[in-house]
Design an enzyme around this catalytic site. Structure first.
Site, PDB file in Angstrom:
ATOM      1  N   GLU A 302       0.797  -1.239   0.000  1.00 29.92           N
ATOM      2  CA  GLU A 302       0.000   0.000   0.000  1.00 29.92           C
ATOM      3  C   GLU A 302       0.825   1.283   0.000  1.00 29.92           C
ATOM      4  OE1 GLU A 302      -4.108  -1.158   2.120  1.00 29.92           O
ATOM      5  OE2 GLU A 302      -2.420  -1.098   3.499  1.00 29.92           O
TER       6      GLU A 302
HETATM    7  C1  ACM Z   1      -2.228  -5.398   3.914  1.00 27.28           C
HETATM    8  O1  ACM Z   1      -3.306  -5.871   4.304  1.00 27.28           O
HETATM    9  N1  ACM Z   1      -2.107  -4.106   3.723  1.00 27.28           N
HETATM   10  C2  ACM Z   1      -1.089  -6.249   3.662  1.00 27.28           C
END
Ligand code: ACM
Length: 494
Positions: A302
């Site tokens: 992310e």
């Molecule tokens: C995640 O759930 N951001 C790895």
């Protein structure tokens, strides 16, 4: 003595179980655990004797023996047989003897978990009816990832988690030790991380962190129970706690404000800042130094505000730091978009993302760990009425956590590229061990079976009938759990 009228309810289901005729093996004051003399076997023998003492209310002794020494009536004999696969085990119960034979101490631990499940209350103590079990896991990596960054869960809570994992033959505890909201492991080279960012958590709740001594003690506790700890320091995103501790990591040179919300994707390292690479070397060097296991996790998920090229440079810097410290790299799925060394472990999580880079990485030699958000993210709500948890990956009822197959989930993966399965539990909404357990149980048992048992032996109705027998065990251990309406929990344990 008649055999009990209720069936065995083993989870995860072993490959072969044969119940046999005969009187039970009864745990008494003369029961003795016998074990070889390697340190790992001695430690297992002590654990086994403690567990038998606890369930039976009698004191079960441990005796160390030479390889050639014959077993005696009343023994619970644990033996390593180097000709077996490391985690394969056989359990044989007859009226006057229990034998567990395995390829390694880890395999013995798995055999002991099964022994624990075949014991039943009997005339004030516990007894096991004659049975032969021959068993071996499908996947070598059977993990649970716990987010101790959004809310802190300390050594006492994690020891409870380790015991639960061990009971279900899970062998990797992945700890998400850093995120925007807090830093949870004190590191000698970078003392401001814990000092400035250890005390914060989501919603302004109390934080906390592990000293290196506490962390090492937890790692040793887990290892003695067949569980390896894989520490994660999440970079190059999810780093506000680091930026709050060390202003040199930001372009302005000023530390950021502490963050206690639950948004993701806004914080980042900068590849061109001179402080960044030394930071990564120090941090991953220190983390590797307190990690006896082979793997360190670099995060990588992310990162929403960075060009691909800079992201790839930062992933390479973190990976180099991990390898320079003698460890193998694990990272979330996004790292598959960067050049990877063969053998890197890539953790699949976001089923919404294009899987093509993952498939390409696997074809180039990466190993895949399967944590699909819609199946294995145990912080997702069970249904719309669940008070705790999030729902971005959907609702996950027990059956959803059970009915999936890791090797065919992503089409096109080369044979043998999946090394295992990992459940995760993120803690934005979870504040206590009861909150954590309510999300883990019963679903962790389902994921444990997906990871252990061959798909031909997995069947939802059969699992639902078996897992029903585990509620009383969780109650006895004082563990909170969710009584999924998909299971008839009213069982007679006989
Ligand atoms: C995640 O759930 N951001 C790895």
């Amino acid at each position: 003595m008649p055999a009990p009228s209720t069936p065995l309810r083993l989870v995860p289901a072993p490959r072969l179980v044969e119940e046999r005729a005969g009187a039970p093996f009864v745990v008494t004051a003369s029961t003795t655990v016998t074990v070889g003399t390697s340190p790992a076997e001695v430690s297992l023998g002590v654990l086994a004797a403690e567990a038998l003492s606890r369930v039976s209310g009698t004191t079960v002794e441990v005796r160390y023996r030479d390889v050639a020494e014959p077993t005696q009536p009343g023994d619970v004999a644990l033996r390593v047989d180097g000709s077996m696969a490391a985690e394969a085990y056989r359990l044989d119960v007859v009226t006057d003897l229990v034998e567990v034979v395995a390829g390694s101490p880890d395999g013995l631990m798995c055999g002991l978990a099964t022994l624990h499940q075949v014991l039943r209350p009997h005339e004030g103590t516990f007894a096991a009816w004659p049975v032969h079990v021959d068993d071996e896991p499908v996947h070598a990596w059977r993990g649970l990832s716990v987010d101790v960054a959004r809310h802190f869960f300390g050594p006492d809570d994690l020891r409870v988690v380790v015991q639960l994992m061990s009971a279900y033959k899970m062998n990797v505890l992945h700890l998400h030790l850093s995120d925007d909201q807090g830093w949870r492991l004190d590191l000698p080279s970078r003392p401001e991380l814990a000092a400035r960012s250890g005390g914060t958590a989501v919603d302004g709740d109390p934080g906390g962190w592990f000293t290196t001594e506490e962390f090492s003690a937890l790692v040793a506790y887990a290892q003695a129970r067949g569980v390896r700890v894989v520490p994660e320091i999440d970079v190059p995103g999810h780093v506000n706690a680091a930026l709050h501790a060390y202003g040199e990591l930001t372009p302005s040179g000023e530390p950021t404000e502490a963050y206690t919300g639950i948004e993701v994707g806004f914080s980042r390292l900068h590849a061109d800042l001179p402080a960044t690479e030394p930071f990564l070397r120090d941090v991953f060097g220190d983390v590797a130094a307190v990690t006896p296991g082979e793997y360190v996790h670099i995060g990588g998920d992310e990162v929403l505000t960075m060009e691909r090229e800079e992201y790839a440079r930062l992933v390479a810097m973190a990976s180099d730091a991990v390898r320079a410290a003698g460890k193998q790299v694990v990272g979330w799925q996004e790292i598959a978009t960067t050049p990877l060394e063969p053998g890197t472990v890539v953790q699949y999580w976001d089923t919404r993302m294009d899987p093509a880079p993952l498939v390409a990485a696997a074809k180039a030699g990466a190993r895949l760990l399967m944590s699909p958000g819609s199946r294995a993210y145990l912080d997702m709500k069970y249904d719309a009425d669940t008070a705790l948890g999030l729902e971005w990956a959907g609702h996950i009822e027990l059956r959803d956590a059970y009915e999936w197959e890791p090797t065919t989930l992503v089409p096109g993966l080369p044979e043998g590229s999946v090394i295992g399965v990992e459940a995760t539990v993120w803690t934005e909404t979870l504040r206590s061990i009861d909150d954590l357990m309510t999300m883990l149980l019963p679903r962790l048992a389902a994921v444990a079976e997906v990871a252990w048992t061959p798909k031909e032996r997995r069947d939802w109705d059969d699992f639902a009938a078996r897992v029903a027998g585990h509620g009383p065990y969780w109650d006895a251990e004082g563990l909170a759990w969710y009584p999924s309406p998909q299971v008839d929990w009213h069982v007679d344990l006989g």
